[in-house]
Design an enzyme around this catalytic site. Structure first.
Site, short mmCIF file in Angstrom:
data_model
loop_
_atom_site.label_atom_id
_atom_site.label_comp_id
_atom_site.label_asym_id
_atom_site.label_seq_id
_atom_site.Cartn_x
_atom_site.Cartn_y
_atom_site.Cartn_z
N SER A 192 0.83 -1.21 0.00
CA SER A 192 0.00 0.00 0.00
C SER A 192 0.87 1.26 0.00
CB SER A 192 -0.95 -0.04 1.20
OG SER A 192 -1.97 0.93 1.08
N ASP A 349 -10.24 -3.42 -5.01
CA ASP A 349 -9.34 -2.48 -4.36
C ASP A 349 -9.36 -1.18 -5.16
OD1 ASP A 349 -7.27 -1.09 -3.14
OD2 ASP A 349 -5.71 -2.53 -3.66
N HIS A 379 -8.18 -4.93 -0.73
CA HIS A 379 -7.02 -4.18 -0.26
C HIS A 379 -6.61 -4.61 1.16
CE1 HIS A 379 -4.12 -0.92 -0.40
NE2 HIS A 379 -4.36 -0.77 0.89
#
Length: 409
Positions: A192, A349, A379
């Protein structure tokens, strides 16, 4: 009284089921576990909103509870030695095999950067601790996990600069020698926001004429790659998806730059591009860089360029187009020399298209890219490896990533 108790019990159960339940795509696995996990995140987000509204605590201050819940004390065990160090004033955790390295057989190393939207997260969270130990044991490698400063109060470029200083120090040949690491077998990875930092640092190191050692590989796990267009198909398709709805991702972006809500409002409306950043929109044109199957029912519309912007936010407007914040914005000429790359993306996501567009551009530049796209993924999935929020897909993602490291490093 008995009937009242039964009615109360049924009412509570019904309300709980109503609050927890949310429609999820048919392809997603372990739906009820996702719903239960997401109900905690939604509840915490509501509390954070209220706390900020009444002036008790900043939104991210409340959300940081996620980090605290997962925190552990990383201790050495029979196979892995864990030590706390400070590189250029930045705290790091160094994981390495207990067995001494043979002087003729230097080890591999991975610099790992945790996720959390530049506002949350820590290398001391149990999923990151477990991942580091797995890499050490399966690759006989050294893992350097970086505890960079978080926003707020440390806005861009401070988190990036922390990581860059640590990497520069670690990649010095004499420092690598202290940890018995081979200079030609070092990778960087992150998930991320950590993937964002990993990609940015890898690019910028190549521009440093003093840099003698560079990364052999980079692993980008559902990375954040650009702030110019927050209305790509994946942002639209997954705007209400667990565990990273569009509102939260936009909040992370705006907090990375500033706590001024004017920028958050502009980003929510996708009206945050200035004339300066408009020249870079060609690098995030998803109609050109996304394979057709990701377009779905969405039609491309270039983000609106605002001719007038707040003078109070002039610096933050310029940062939006800074490749150290948005690695997808570098020109093609800056991509050719990048190392072999692993990109993990998830169908459900908001950041899916960021990763896929980077894959397209890297391959066009001749970079060796391995792209694993998980059709049932969401995610943050890879970090859910600890009971009771352990997901089957998390273990699959972890195994595949470590196998790639084994072969590529």
């Amino acid at each position: 009284m008995k009937w009242r108790s039964i009615i109360l019990f049924v009412s509570v159960c019904s309300f709980s089921a109503y609050y927890i339940y949310e429609p999820l795509p048919e392809q997603m696995e372990q739906k009820w576990k996702i719903m239960l996990t997401n109900s905690f995140f939604r509840t915490l987000s509501h509390v954070a909103d209220f706390s900020e509204l009444v002036g008790l605590q900043h939104y991210m201050g409340v959300m940081y509870l996620i980090t605290l819940i997962e925190k552990v004390v990383p201790l050495s065990d029979a196979h892995v030695q864990v030590i706390e160090e400070s590189f250029e004033g930045v705290d790091v955790l160094v994981y390495q095999p207990q067995q001494k390295a043979d002087s003729s057989d230097l080890r591999r190393a991975v610099v790992y950067l945790h996720g959390g939207g530049w506002c949350l997260g820590s290398p001391r969270m149990s999923p990151y601790d477990l991942l580091a130990r797995k890499i050490v044991k399966e690759l006989n490698a050294v893992v350097l996990s970086v505890d960079y400063r978080l926003a707020p109060p440390h806005h861009f470029p401070e988190p990036y600069e922390d990581v860059y200083r640590v990497v520069k120090r670690f990649l010095q040949k004499e420092v690598l020698a202290q940890y018995s690491v081979h200079p030609g077998r070092v990778a960087v990875s992150g998930d991320s926001a950590g993937g964002n930092l990993a990609a940015a640092v890898t690019q910028q190191l190549l521009n440093d004429p003093e840099q003698q050692v560079n990364f052999k590989a980079q692993g980008l796990l559902y990375p954040v790659m650009q702030a110019l267009d927050l209305n790509t198909p994946s942002y639209q398709q997954n705007q209400d998806m667990p565990l990273l709805p569009r509102t939260l991702m936009v909040r992370f972006w705006s907090e990375y730059f500033t706590s001024d809500k004017k920028l958050f409002s502009a980003m929510m409306a996708n009206l945050h591009n200035s004339p300066e950043s408009s020249t870079l929109l060609k690098f995030v044109n998803w109609s050109a860089f996304l394979p057709e199957r990701y377009h779905k029912q969405y039609n491309y519309s270039a983000p609106v360029v605002m001719q007038e912007k707040s003078k109070a936010l002039d610096r933050q407007w310029r940062w939006i187009g800074d490749p150290r914040a948005s690695p997808l914005l570098v020109p093609d000429s800056a991509l050719h020399a990048l190392p072999k790359t692993y990109v993990l993306t998830c169908e459900f996501d908001v950041l899916r298209d960021d990763g896929v567009m980077y894959v397209t551009r890297l391959r066009a530049a001749g970079v060796d890219v391995t792209h694993h796209h998980y059709e049932t993924g969401f995610h943050g999935a890879m970090m859910f490896t600890v009971w009771p929020t352990d997901f089957l897909i998390a273990h699959l993602m972890t195994d595949n990533f470590v196998k790639w490291l084994q072969v590529s490093l």
